[in-house]
Structures are given as structure tokens and as C-alpha cells.
Design an enzyme around this catalytic site. Sequence first.
Site, PDB file in Angstrom:
ATOM      1  N   ARG A 121       0.826  -1.234   0.000  1.00 41.84           N
ATOM      2  CA  ARG A 121       0.000   0.000   0.000  1.00 41.84           C
ATOM      3  C   ARG A 121       0.847   1.265   0.000  1.00 41.84           C
ATOM      4  NH1 ARG A 121      -3.290  -2.763   3.980  1.00 41.84           N
ATOM      5  NH2 ARG A 121      -4.943  -3.853   2.868  1.00 41.84           N
ATOM      6  N   LYS A 143       2.636  11.887 -10.447  1.00 40.78           N
ATOM      7  CA  LYS A 143       1.752  11.101 -11.334  1.00 40.78           C
ATOM      8  C   LYS A 143       2.495   9.827 -11.719  1.00 40.78           C
ATOM      9  CE  LYS A 143      -1.272  14.369 -13.689  1.00 40.78           C
ATOM     10  NZ  LYS A 143      -1.576  15.009 -14.979  1.00 40.78           N
ATOM     11  N   GLU A 185       8.966  19.713 -23.621  1.00 35.83           N
ATOM     12  CA  GLU A 185       8.293  19.974 -22.337  1.00 35.83           C
ATOM     13  C   GLU A 185       8.823  21.266 -21.696  1.00 35.83           C
ATOM     14  OE1 GLU A 185       5.781  18.303 -20.923  1.00 35.83           O
ATOM     15  OE2 GLU A 185       5.801  16.281 -21.783  1.00 35.83           O
ATOM     16  N   LYS A 227       6.540  23.742 -12.273  1.00 38.30           N
ATOM     17  CA  LYS A 227       5.750  22.538 -12.002  1.00 38.30           C
ATOM     18  C   LYS A 227       5.447  22.424 -10.509  1.00 38.30           C
ATOM     19  CE  LYS A 227       4.709  17.899 -12.994  1.00 38.30           C
ATOM     20  NZ  LYS A 227       4.800  16.772 -13.883  1.00 38.30           N
ATOM     21  N   GLU A 237      -4.962  17.425  -9.702  1.00 34.76           N
ATOM     22  CA  GLU A 237      -5.526  17.922 -10.963  1.00 34.76           C
ATOM     23  C   GLU A 237      -7.039  18.126 -10.919  1.00 34.76           C
ATOM     24  OE1 GLU A 237      -3.451  16.558 -14.497  1.00 34.76           O
ATOM     25  OE2 GLU A 237      -5.297  16.767 -15.627  1.00 34.76           O
ATOM     26  N   ARG A 241      -3.669  22.218 -12.370  1.00 39.58           N
ATOM     27  CA  ARG A 241      -2.635  21.280 -12.834  1.00 39.58           C
ATOM     28  C   ARG A 241      -2.842  20.904 -14.304  1.00 39.58           C
ATOM     29  NH1 ARG A 241       0.451  16.318  -9.761  1.00 39.58           N
ATOM     30  NH2 ARG A 241       1.668  15.716 -11.583  1.00 39.58           N
ATOM     31  N   ASN A 245      -0.888  20.211 -19.105  1.00 37.73           N
ATOM     32  CA  ASN A 245      -1.235  19.385 -20.263  1.00 37.73           C
ATOM     33  C   ASN A 245      -1.333  20.197 -21.552  1.00 37.73           C
ATOM     34  OD1 ASN A 245      -1.389  17.003 -18.762  1.00 37.73           O
ATOM     35  ND2 ASN A 245      -3.452  17.538 -18.072  1.00 37.73           N
ATOM     36  N   HIS A 248      -1.130  18.492 -24.867  1.00 37.39           N
ATOM     37  CA  HIS A 248      -1.229  17.043 -24.653  1.00 37.39           C
ATOM     38  C   HIS A 248      -2.487  16.407 -25.243  1.00 37.39           C
ATOM     39  CE1 HIS A 248       2.195  17.707 -22.085  1.00 37.39           C
ATOM     40  NE2 HIS A 248       2.264  16.444 -21.738  1.00 37.39           N
ATOM     41  N   HIS A 252      -1.680  13.239 -27.349  1.00 36.67           N
ATOM     42  CA  HIS A 252      -2.139  11.876 -27.063  1.00 36.67           C
ATOM     43  C   HIS A 252      -2.845  11.277 -28.282  1.00 36.67           C
ATOM     44  CE1 HIS A 252      -1.917  12.461 -22.412  1.00 36.67           C
ATOM     45  NE2 HIS A 252      -0.745  12.254 -22.967  1.00 36.67           N
ATOM     46  N   HIS A 266       7.061  11.158 -27.201  1.00 35.72           N
ATOM     47  CA  HIS A 266       6.080  11.944 -26.450  1.00 35.72           C
ATOM     48  C   HIS A 266       6.381  13.451 -26.511  1.00 35.72           C
ATOM     49  CE1 HIS A 266       3.159  13.078 -23.440  1.00 35.72           C
ATOM     50  NE2 HIS A 266       4.116  13.646 -22.733  1.00 35.72           N
TER      51      HIS A 266
HETATM   52  N1  GLY Z   1       2.754  15.836 -16.889  1.00 33.99           N
HETATM   53  C1  GLY Z   1       1.632  16.560 -16.407  1.00 33.99           C
HETATM   54  C2  GLY Z   1       1.481  16.520 -14.935  1.00 33.99           C
HETATM   55  O1  GLY Z   1       2.358  16.034 -14.243  1.00 33.99           O
HETATM   56  O2  GLY Z   1       0.471  16.941 -14.425  1.00 33.99           O
END
Ligand code: GLY
Length: 371
Positions: A121, A143, A185, A227, A237, A241, A245, A248, A252, A266
Site C-alpha cells: 500500500r 503522477k 516539455e 511545475k 488535478e 494542474r 497538459n 497534450h 495523445h 512523447h
Molecule cells: N505531466 C503533467 C502533470 O504532471 O500533471
Amino acid sequence: MIRETVHVPLGDRSYDVIIGEGLIANAASELRPLLPRPRVAVLTDENVAHAHLDALQSGLGDIQMTALSLPVGEATKSWPALEKSVEWLLAEKLERRDVMIALGGGVIGDLGGFAAAIVRRGIRFVQIPTSLLAQVDSSVGGKTAINSGHGKNLVGAFHQPALVLADIGVLDTLAPRDFLAGYGEVVKYGLLGDAEFFAWLETNGPALATGDRALRTHAIKRSVEMKADIVARDETEQGDRALLNLGHTFCHALEAATGYSDRLLHGEGVAIGCALAFELSARLGLCSQEEPSRVRAHLKAMGMKTDLADIPGDLPDADRLIDLMGQDKKVIDGKLRFILARGIGEAFVTDDVPRETLHGVLQDALSSIGR
Ligand code: GLY
């Protein structure tokens, strides 16, 4: 020796991102304060193991190291690789307070972080990102995920690392294409929230790409600061947050259309996606046409993929690309969410994008290359 620290303030889940030289060579002193006993388990991939595992082992000194190397590539963000990693961590008898190290790029960081999130856990883990993309984005913010047949990053958890060591020396071993993909990025941060940083990149990007360590450190530090600030405001998010993106939703869809293959990395998809997001913003009257032109000019000056034409092979039509966008995690109540901009450095989140305008942007981008 260059050394900078960015703190990610998240209460009892706070941690530092250290950016600098010699961090792998001095891994023992960086890690010892975190270790209840002198032992770590390192998850990595075969290329990174070849390039950096010996250096890490020697940097760990008398800290005992066990390692698992997985095959290189996006296919490793999978259920079988997750099972293998989790069973390995259990077989190595890692306890909750022990530390797992994810040594690698975004694939290993995302997979390793998810394994750390679910073993017992949740065990602690340290990110040692070895790609520019991982140093400025995926290693920070917690993430973690694997991919599903339904799409990318659809199975995962928020699980913050206990420390991130971004050793800029490892960037010297990257192929230029991989470095530039990560730079996509970096550009994203300037575009989403710091026009001055974008202007700094326009001036310094070429020297940074050819290896200037002070410039690289500044770019990584500024990206991580931005960030950290956004993640501290909105860890899971619910709002801001999503700004991270930018580009993105397009990316995607393009990654899905190219089968997550090396036709499109990517970070390359992010760069093309940012250019398309600014084009869409201009079409919607949110910013002047000069803004997407400036974005594209910088990407081109850096020798980066900028347009759909830069993606080798066939692409599906605009309707199919929009369908692929519908698989994105950012879909809410069936509505696509986009990050658009009122100008460079002024991004915002919206689900108010008429399908015809989106279709028009994609159709024009496709027809300009005769598809
Ligand atoms: N890569 C986007 C984030 O970490 O929210």
C-alpha cells in the site's frame, strides 16, 4: 559543482528536487538521510543500466544495491512489467520505510512510481531521472501510471517521490533526438505561464541544446519551479494542474495514431501539440496569429518536429484524430478539455471549443501536407 534545489511543498509529502552535477557519483550522501537501513532496490531499463548503473552502484558506496532492468520502451508501461516489478520488490523484501529508486526516463519513473504506490500500500521511492523529459516533467509531481489497451496512462495513482535527483551530467549521454523531445516539455512551461522564460529560451535554446551546463541547469530549474508551484496548488488535478497538459490533448491523439511508436516521441508530440493549441487559440480569436507563428519559429529554429508533416508515415483524418482525443483522461462529461492561450505565457483550461473549429485546424494541418 552546479547544485540547485527546488522544494515541492506538499505538507507531509513535501520533497526536494536537486538539480546539478555529480549527484549520481554522490548518491550515498544524497540518499543516506532517507534510508532506515543501508539498502536500496533500483528499477531501471536495459539501456540506462548499461549507461549509468555502475556509476550509481559506485556512488552508493557501502549502501547495498539490488537492481531489476526491464526492456527499453513504452511497451514496458504495461501490466506484465508492473507485475514483474511488484513481485520483484516483494521478493527483495522491501519494507514500507525502505527506498526504491526509479533510475530512468519517463517510462521507468511512471512504472516504478506506480509499483511503489501499490506494494505494501505504498513504499517510498526516489526518482533519478535520466532523460530531459523526466527531469523537467514526469519525475516531479507524483503522477504514476501504466498504459492500457484503452489509452495511455489510464491506470495509475498519485504517489509522490521522497526525493528527485536530476543529475545534469546524464544529459550528455542522450541522443540529440531524445534531448530535443524533452526540450518540448521545457518550451511548454514558457508557453503556459512564463513569457519571459519563453523569450529566454528563444535566445538560449541553441546553446543549451549543444551542451551548456549552466543554461541547462537554469532551464530545468525554472521548469521544475513552475511545475512545483502548480502541483502545490493542485496536486490531484482538480483545476490548475491541467495547465501542464498544454499540447497534450493533440499529443495523445497523435501518439495513439502512430501506435506509440518511435515515429513520434512523447515530447515531439507535445511540441507539435503546443503549436496546434496556439493555432486553435488564434482561430478562436483568443490571441493574434503572430503567437502560433512565434511558437513554430522557435521549434523550427531548434530543429524540432513542429508540424504534422514532420511525422513520418500516414495519419488518420481529422474526424478520427478527434475520436482519439475522446480517449483522453481530460474528457469530462464527454466534453474534451483543452489548454488554450490568450498569448505566450497565458494559458487557461476550457471545454468550450466548437468541434468545427477544432476540425478545421486539424483538416488544414493535414491538407497542408496533402493528406
Ligand atoms: N505531466 C503533467 C502533470 O504532471 O500533471
